[in-house]
Design a protein around this motif. Structure first.
Motif, PDB file in Angstrom:
ATOM      1  N   PRO A  26      13.790 -34.112 -28.958  1.00 54.81           N
ATOM      2  CA  PRO A  26      12.759 -34.803 -29.752  1.00 54.81           C
ATOM      3  C   PRO A  26      12.269 -33.893 -30.877  1.00 54.81           C
ATOM      4  O   PRO A  26      12.079 -32.701 -30.669  1.00 54.81           O
ATOM      5  CB  PRO A  26      11.654 -35.067 -28.720  1.00 54.81           C
ATOM      6  N   TRP A  27      12.091 -34.454 -32.042  1.00 51.54           N
ATOM      7  CA  TRP A  27      11.549 -33.792 -33.225  1.00 51.54           C
ATOM      8  C   TRP A  27      12.539 -32.827 -33.878  1.00 51.54           C
ATOM      9  O   TRP A  27      12.190 -32.232 -34.902  1.00 51.54           O
ATOM     10  CB  TRP A  27      10.247 -33.023 -32.906  1.00 51.54           C
ATOM     11  N   TRP A  28      13.742 -32.675 -33.323  1.00 55.03           N
ATOM     12  CA  TRP A  28      14.679 -31.726 -33.934  1.00 55.03           C
ATOM     13  C   TRP A  28      15.050 -32.134 -35.356  1.00 55.03           C
ATOM     14  O   TRP A  28      15.120 -31.300 -36.260  1.00 55.03           O
ATOM     15  CB  TRP A  28      15.927 -31.586 -33.077  1.00 55.03           C
ATOM     16  N   ASP A  29      15.321 -33.428 -35.557  1.00 55.92           N
ATOM     17  CA  ASP A  29      15.696 -33.901 -36.899  1.00 55.92           C
ATOM     18  C   ASP A  29      14.578 -33.651 -37.908  1.00 55.92           C
ATOM     19  O   ASP A  29      14.836 -33.317 -39.069  1.00 55.92           O
ATOM     20  CB  ASP A  29      16.043 -35.397 -36.865  1.00 55.92           C
ATOM     21  N   MET A  30      13.338 -33.802 -37.463  1.00 56.24           N
ATOM     22  CA  MET A  30      12.202 -33.532 -38.349  1.00 56.24           C
ATOM     23  C   MET A  30      12.133 -32.045 -38.685  1.00 56.24           C
ATOM     24  O   MET A  30      11.835 -31.668 -39.831  1.00 56.24           O
ATOM     25  CB  MET A  30      10.894 -33.984 -37.684  1.00 56.24           C
ATOM     26  N   ARG A  31      12.431 -31.222 -37.717  1.00 55.90           N
ATOM     27  CA  ARG A  31      12.426 -29.769 -37.950  1.00 55.90           C
ATOM     28  C   ARG A  31      13.513 -29.379 -38.955  1.00 55.90           C
ATOM     29  O   ARG A  31      13.292 -28.540 -39.825  1.00 55.90           O
ATOM     30  CB  ARG A  31      12.634 -29.035 -36.626  1.00 55.90           C
ATOM     31  N   VAL A  32      14.692 -30.009 -38.836  1.00 55.35           N
ATOM     32  CA  VAL A  32      15.780 -29.736 -39.779  1.00 55.35           C
ATOM     33  C   VAL A  32      15.394 -30.205 -41.183  1.00 55.35           C
ATOM     34  O   VAL A  32      15.641 -29.518 -42.185  1.00 55.35           O
ATOM     35  CB  VAL A  32      17.077 -30.432 -39.311  1.00 55.35           C
ATOM     36  N   ALA A  33      14.760 -31.388 -41.274  1.00 57.23           N
ATOM     37  CA  ALA A  33      14.399 -31.952 -42.571  1.00 57.23           C
ATOM     38  C   ALA A  33      13.286 -31.163 -43.262  1.00 57.23           C
ATOM     39  O   ALA A  33      13.344 -30.917 -44.471  1.00 57.23           O
ATOM     40  CB  ALA A  33      13.978 -33.415 -42.392  1.00 57.23           C
ATOM     41  N   TRP A  34      12.266 -30.760 -42.510  1.00 55.59           N
ATOM     42  CA  TRP A  34      11.093 -30.116 -43.092  1.00 55.59           C
ATOM     43  C   TRP A  34      11.146 -28.597 -43.049  1.00 55.59           C
ATOM     44  O   TRP A  34      10.420 -27.926 -43.781  1.00 55.59           O
ATOM     45  CB  TRP A  34       9.820 -30.594 -42.386  1.00 55.59           C
ATOM     46  N   GLY A  35      11.959 -28.052 -42.159  1.00 59.03           N
ATOM     47  CA  GLY A  35      12.011 -26.607 -42.014  1.00 59.03           C
ATOM     48  C   GLY A  35      11.073 -26.109 -40.933  1.00 59.03           C
ATOM     49  O   GLY A  35      10.286 -26.867 -40.361  1.00 59.03           O
ATOM     50  N   GLU A  36      11.158 -24.832 -40.662  1.00 58.87           N
ATOM     51  CA  GLU A  36      10.349 -24.211 -39.606  1.00 58.87           C
ATOM     52  C   GLU A  36       8.988 -23.785 -40.134  1.00 58.87           C
ATOM     53  O   GLU A  36       8.822 -23.536 -41.327  1.00 58.87           O
ATOM     54  CB  GLU A  36      11.082 -22.999 -39.037  1.00 58.87           C
ATOM     55  N   PRO A  37       8.001 -23.686 -39.240  1.00 56.35           N
ATOM     56  CA  PRO A  37       6.698 -23.123 -39.630  1.00 56.35           C
ATOM     57  C   PRO A  37       6.866 -21.662 -40.031  1.00 56.35           C
ATOM     58  O   PRO A  37       7.891 -21.042 -39.745  1.00 56.35           O
ATOM     59  CB  PRO A  37       5.851 -23.258 -38.351  1.00 56.35           C
ATOM     60  N   ASN A  38       5.852 -21.109 -40.675  1.00 54.00           N
ATOM     61  CA  ASN A  38       5.964 -19.715 -41.110  1.00 54.00           C
ATOM     62  C   ASN A  38       5.607 -18.727 -40.008  1.00 54.00           C
ATOM     63  O   ASN A  38       5.781 -17.514 -40.189  1.00 54.00           O
ATOM     64  CB  ASN A  38       5.082 -19.463 -42.343  1.00 54.00           C
ATOM     65  N   ILE A  39       5.124 -19.235 -38.861  1.00 55.34           N
ATOM     66  CA  ILE A  39       4.773 -18.365 -37.735  1.00 55.34           C
ATOM     67  C   ILE A  39       5.316 -18.973 -36.457  1.00 55.34           C
ATOM     68  O   ILE A  39       5.259 -20.184 -36.255  1.00 55.34           O
ATOM     69  CB  ILE A  39       3.244 -18.176 -37.628  1.00 55.34           C
ATOM     70  N   LYS A  40       5.868 -18.120 -35.597  1.00 57.57           N
ATOM     71  CA  LYS A  40       6.266 -18.560 -34.261  1.00 57.57           C
ATOM     72  C   LYS A  40       5.303 -17.942 -33.264  1.00 57.57           C
ATOM     73  O   LYS A  40       5.229 -16.733 -33.105  1.00 57.57           O
ATOM     74  CB  LYS A  40       7.705 -18.119 -33.948  1.00 57.57           C
ATOM     75  N   TRP A  41       4.506 -18.804 -32.616  1.00 56.28           N
ATOM     76  CA  TRP A  41       3.599 -18.319 -31.586  1.00 56.28           C
ATOM     77  C   TRP A  41       4.383 -18.002 -30.318  1.00 56.28           C
ATOM     78  O   TRP A  41       5.557 -18.370 -30.183  1.00 56.28           O
ATOM     79  CB  TRP A  41       2.491 -19.339 -31.320  1.00 56.28           C
ATOM     80  N   CYS A  42       3.752 -17.325 -29.388  1.00 59.96           N
ATOM     81  CA  CYS A  42       4.452 -16.799 -28.215  1.00 59.96           C
ATOM     82  C   CYS A  42       5.100 -17.893 -27.357  1.00 59.96           C
ATOM     83  O   CYS A  42       6.218 -17.729 -26.888  1.00 59.96           O
ATOM     84  CB  CYS A  42       3.481 -15.980 -27.361  1.00 59.96           C
ATOM     85  N   GLU A  43       4.410 -19.002 -27.149  1.00 62.77           N
ATOM     86  CA  GLU A  43       4.898 -20.010 -26.206  1.00 62.77           C
ATOM     87  C   GLU A  43       6.292 -20.514 -26.592  1.00 62.77           C
ATOM     88  O   GLU A  43       6.544 -20.874 -27.737  1.00 62.77           O
ATOM     89  CB  GLU A  43       3.926 -21.192 -26.136  1.00 62.77           C
ATOM     90  N   ALA A  44       7.190 -20.572 -25.603  1.00 60.05           N
ATOM     91  CA  ALA A  44       8.540 -21.072 -25.834  1.00 60.05           C
ATOM     92  C   ALA A  44       8.490 -22.539 -26.254  1.00 60.05           C
ATOM     93  O   ALA A  44       7.710 -23.330 -25.718  1.00 60.05           O
ATOM     94  CB  ALA A  44       9.372 -20.919 -24.556  1.00 60.05           C
ATOM     95  N   THR A  45       9.317 -22.893 -27.234  1.00 63.19           N
ATOM     96  CA  THR A  45       9.361 -24.261 -27.757  1.00 63.19           C
ATOM     97  C   THR A  45      10.387 -25.047 -26.947  1.00 63.19           C
ATOM     98  O   THR A  45      11.590 -24.797 -27.039  1.00 63.19           O
ATOM     99  CB  THR A  45       9.746 -24.261 -29.248  1.00 63.19           C
ATOM    100  N   LEU A  46       9.909 -25.996 -26.157  1.00 61.49           N
ATOM    101  CA  LEU A  46      10.754 -26.712 -25.213  1.00 61.49           C
ATOM    102  C   LEU A  46      11.361 -27.974 -25.815  1.00 61.49           C
ATOM    103  O   LEU A  46      10.851 -28.529 -26.789  1.00 61.49           O
ATOM    104  CB  LEU A  46       9.945 -27.094 -23.968  1.00 61.49           C
TER     105      LEU A  46
END
Length: 251
Positions: A16-36
């Motif tokens: 879920p949301w992978w296509d949106m991530r590909v279209a918009w790009g990643e955030p500029n910060i990755k917080w500690c919690e693993a992205t499931l």
């Protein structure tokens, strides 16, 4: 140490949301919690936003009882912050991160504009224009800052420093002899939350597989409590200002 839920996998193609991530790009910060690979892909960071919903409900209840404009404003702004932050941490992409910042900009620039009015820098009718002008301007600046690799989180930090600085200046004026206890509580709680935020970002406090408690999730809770005390502070200021205006306009 926490552990990843049985059968859970990290976010990737087909999630879920992978296509949106590909279209918009990643955030500029990755917080500690693993992205499931789930519909809410950072559970701790997402569900901790319920703290904002609780504070918004508290402000709304007090608005119903007192009809305080400050409580009404804090109710809808805090609700907006919680909703957009939940959307961001549930989906994790630059598009929803931008919306998350819109919510924060609406909040902090409202307080900046109100304090500039209290200082006499802005007229009352200018507060709304400056509030929304700063909000729109800062939002348009985010993609530019991302492009040149400047953390747009710095805009929030600058706005908070302006809010605290203007409060301290107002405290030295005769009509505002000291910073209110509620505002001191707000700043203190915000500082605790910021410490949790920094510990998450620097990985001092970091267990990626703990989906119940994270430093960033703790930030949500502490900053929501800070907003509760800020709402009390500004509500009392507006009540006092209303009484003073009524006396000045009296016979």
């Amino acid at each position: 140490m926490g552990s990843m839920p049985i059968g859970a996998k990290l976010m990737g193609p087909g999630c879920p949301w992978w296509d949106m991530r590909v279209a918009w790009g990643e955030p500029n910060i990755k917080w500690c919690e693993a992205t499931l690979c789930t519909w809410v892909n950072e559970p701790a960071n997402a569900w901790s936003n319920l703290a904002y919903f609780a504070v918004a409900l508290w402000c709304w209840r007090h608005w119903l009882l007192t009809r305080s404009r400050a409580m009404g404003r804090f109710a809808w702004v805090t609700l907006l912050v919680g909703m957009l932050s939940f959307a961001y941490h549930a989906t994790n992409n630059f598009g929803t991160q931008l919306l998350d910042f819109v919510g924060m900009y609406v909040l902090v620039f409202l307080l900046v504009a109100v304090n500039l009015h209290r200082l006499g820098v802005l007229r009352k009718e200018q507060v709304g224009r400056v509030h929304w002008g700063l909000t729109v301007g800062a939002t348009l600046l985010v993609p530019v800052m991302k492009q040149v690799h400047v953390p747009y989180q710095l805009v929030i930090l600058f706005a908070v420093l302006v809010i605290v600085g203007t409060e301290l200046r107002l405290a030295r004026q005769e009509k505002h002899r000291e910073v209110s206890r509620d505002f001191r509580w707000a700043v203190g709680l915000l500082a605790v939350g910021a410490a949790c935020l920094v510990m998450d970002l620097t990985r001092v406090w970091c267990d990626p597989d703990n989906h119940w408690l994270q430093g960033h999730a703790a930030w949500h809770v502490w900053s929501a409590l800070a907003l509760l005390f800020a709402a009390r502070h500004y509500s009392r200021l507006m009540e006092r200002s209303g009484r003073e205006e009524a006396r000045e306009g009296g016979p």
